[in-house]
Design an enzyme around this catalytic site. Structure first.
Site, short mmCIF file in Angstrom:
data_model
loop_
_atom_site.label_atom_id
_atom_site.label_comp_id
_atom_site.label_asym_id
_atom_site.label_seq_id
_atom_site.Cartn_x
_atom_site.Cartn_y
_atom_site.Cartn_z
N GLU A 132 7.67 50.43 67.14
CA GLU A 132 6.79 51.52 67.57
C GLU A 132 6.46 51.32 69.05
O GLU A 132 6.75 50.25 69.61
CB GLU A 132 5.52 51.51 66.72
CG GLU A 132 5.80 51.72 65.23
CD GLU A 132 4.52 51.75 64.39
OE1 GLU A 132 3.43 51.47 64.96
OE2 GLU A 132 4.64 52.05 63.19
N TRP A 161 12.60 53.38 69.99
CA TRP A 161 13.81 52.56 70.16
C TRP A 161 14.65 52.57 68.88
O TRP A 161 15.17 51.52 68.48
CB TRP A 161 13.48 51.12 70.54
CG TRP A 161 12.41 50.98 71.58
CD1 TRP A 161 11.20 50.38 71.44
CD2 TRP A 161 12.45 51.47 72.93
NE1 TRP A 161 10.49 50.45 72.61
CE2 TRP A 161 11.24 51.11 73.54
CE3 TRP A 161 13.41 52.16 73.68
CZ2 TRP A 161 10.93 51.43 74.85
CZ3 TRP A 161 13.11 52.49 74.99
CH2 TRP A 161 11.89 52.12 75.56
N ASP A 241 16.95 40.37 58.02
CA ASP A 241 17.89 39.24 57.95
C ASP A 241 19.33 39.74 58.09
O ASP A 241 20.12 39.15 58.84
CB ASP A 241 17.72 38.49 56.63
CG ASP A 241 18.79 37.43 56.42
OD1 ASP A 241 18.81 36.45 57.18
OD2 ASP A 241 19.61 37.61 55.50
N GLN A 338 29.81 37.50 87.40
CA GLN A 338 29.95 36.64 88.58
C GLN A 338 31.43 36.40 88.90
O GLN A 338 31.85 36.47 90.07
CB GLN A 338 29.24 35.30 88.32
CG GLN A 338 29.07 34.43 89.55
CD GLN A 338 28.01 34.99 90.49
OE1 GLN A 338 27.16 35.77 90.08
NE2 GLN A 338 28.11 34.61 91.75
N ILE A 339 32.21 36.12 87.88
CA ILE A 339 33.64 35.86 88.08
C ILE A 339 34.35 37.09 88.64
O ILE A 339 35.23 36.99 89.49
CB ILE A 339 34.27 35.43 86.73
CG1 ILE A 339 33.85 33.99 86.40
CG2 ILE A 339 35.79 35.54 86.78
CD1 ILE A 339 34.25 33.51 85.02
N GLU A 365 16.04 42.76 66.69
CA GLU A 365 16.01 42.03 65.41
C GLU A 365 15.30 40.69 65.55
O GLU A 365 15.73 39.68 65.01
CB GLU A 365 17.43 41.84 64.86
CG GLU A 365 17.83 42.90 63.84
CD GLU A 365 17.99 44.27 64.47
OE1 GLU A 365 18.30 44.33 65.67
OE2 GLU A 365 17.78 45.27 63.78
#
Lengths: 385, 84
Positions: A132, A161, A241, A338-339, A365
């Site tokens: 919420e 969301w 879960d 970055q690479i 979660e």
């Protein structure tokens, strides 16, 4: 190209029932288009249909409920592969899985008759409504309420969301009752339900997030899923879960995608005439990706195996798997950008999307902070045994 | 069955919360450490250990208050031995 991924021998078929078939499906229908899904802010309807045709929406449901009865280890592998291709698609699978599992585990015969088949086939998509505006990981802090009325319930509150909320046909809504937190199945077309898209989001941008309002929504008595009273909280615990397990497996997929992208890029990109792959600092980053993706995959497999065995210890194993996999995904997605250098900040490569998506995995979660508190609590309990 | 179930359930609870003294007749909810995570673990343990499925209408507070009441629940849900 996949690096450090399990070797696959089985050929793909029409139905996606194993990792090999999932990989072929994802490489054909998801990975090449994932950046486009992100730009569009949606997963296209034809892909949702393809997922249904492949039997990917809820293959863990038993055959009599319209599923294929696959085990949880295999389900985790399917979600890893989908997560390797696109976290937004995997997120849709996750919440649909949570709703489908709840109907299967806690639903009455009538609820299963009404929902299981259409959920298994993807004819109805499910969304999980817990968060919420003022409560996320703090499930006890939700303010949505369900009040008994005339043999049914009246639901009031706002959920935010909500993954897949823009597209879902049925919402699994958690609301406070006098006794506990109850779970309610609410069809989208119920009067008083209003869906407002959330177009701007850091990651999983194609997951069709929404704010869903319930204003005086009148529900029949059989909208409640699972027991009332003190054990109603177990519906939430069990559902989260499974969601956590899916996110953990999806995070493994993100690490794998980072590894694949970096192995490919550094094998072609030269600096000072030398391929990036020859440079020790690059090799260090890639070796860490290889190690972590294998470790995370093993943790997920352990959690899945414990679920298949019906062992209570799967709950903690899943917390550990999700914590490890999500933090590793965020770390390696950052290194992947970055690479790639400036190329990693643009839209020509997948790593910017992976970077945005990986951060979300550390929040959903159960935030990483809640995970660490739970894992540490278990460690202290074990010390006193 | 019930005596065995009672002992196994007590062992499980003591294993999870070794810091508390508990006997088979003690109300675990009054001890204040039961949360939804433990409740789920408890249900999974009972179903796995005794090979039963607990239906929604049996998931009531009174059935989980004590090791005794949980053992009684297991007894009700377990099929009767052949010949009895």
């Amino acid at each position: 190209m996949t690096v450090a991924a399990p070797v696959l021998l089985a050929p793909p078929g029409d139905q996606v029932r194993d990792r090999a078939a999932a990989r072929a499906f994802v490489d054909t229908h998801i990975t090449p288009h994932a950046n486009g899904f992100e730009r569009a802010g949606a997963v296209p309807e034809d892909l949702l249909d393809r997922i249904g045709a492949a039997g990917l929406w809820a293959p863990f449901l038993p055959v009599e409920d319209g599923g294929a009865g696959i085990d949880m280890v295999t389900l985790g592998e399917l979600h890893e592969e989908v997560g390797r291709g696109c976290s937004s698609v995997r997120s849709l699978l996750t919440v649909h899985t949570m709703v489908s599992w709840t109907v299967r585990r806690w639903g009455t015969a009538a609820q299963r008759e009404r929902w299981a088949g259409v959920l298994a086939r993807g004819e109805a998509l499910g969304a999980f409504c817990l968060s919420e505006p003022e409560a996320g990981s703090d499930a006890a802090g939700i303010s949505t309420r369900a009040v008994p009325a005339g043999g049914g319930w009246v639901l009031d509150g706002v959920k935010k969301w909500i993954t897949g909320g823009q597209r879902a046909d049925v919402f699994l809504v958690f609301a406070k009752t006098d006794a506990s937190i109850g779970a309610f199945l609410v069809p989208r077309d119920t009067p008083g339900v209003e869906v407002r898209p959330i177009p701007e989001i850091l990651g999983t941008r194609a997951s069709m997030l929404a704010e869903v309002s319930f204003r005086g929504v009148r529900l029949d008595g059989d909208a409640l899923v699972g027991p009332s009273g003190f054990t109603a909280g177990m519906v939430l615990t069990g559902t989260l879960d499974l969601g956590r397990y899916s996110v953990a497996c999806g995070s493994v997929g993100i690490i794998q995608a980072c590894l694949d992208a970096c192995a490919d890029y550094t094998s072609r990109r030269r600096v000072g005439g030398e391929l990036l792959r020859t440079m020790p600092l690059i090799q260090a980053k890639v070796s860490d990706m290889v190690t972590d993706v294998r470790a995370a995959r093993m943790l997920c497999a352990e959690a899945g195996r414990l679920k298949d065995a019906g062992e209570a210890s799967t709950l903690m194993a899943t917390w550990v798997a999700k914590y490890f996999a999500s933090t590793a995904a965020a770390r390696h997605a950052s290194e992947a950008v970055q690479i790639h250098g400036a190329n990693g900040c643009g839209d020509d490569y997948p790593v910017a999307r992976l970077y945005r998506d990986a951060k979300v995995m550390e929040i959903i979660e159960g935030s990483n902070e809640v995970q660490r508190m739970t894992i540490a609590g278990e460690a202290y309990r074990e010390m006193t045994r | 069955m019930s005596d065995t179930a009672q002992a196994q359930i007590l062992t499980f609870i003591r294993g999870r919360y070794p810091q508390v003294e508990i006997d088979a007749a003690q109300d675990i909810f009054q001890l204040g450490f039961v949360n939804s995570l433990f409740a789920m673990e408890l249900v999974m343990f009972v179903e796995k250990t005794f090979g039963v499925t607990i239906p929604n209408d049996e998931l009531q507070l009174d059935h989980f208050r004590t090791a005794d009441s949980m053992a009684a629940l297991v007894g009700r849900l377990s099929p009767a031995p052949a010949g009895v």
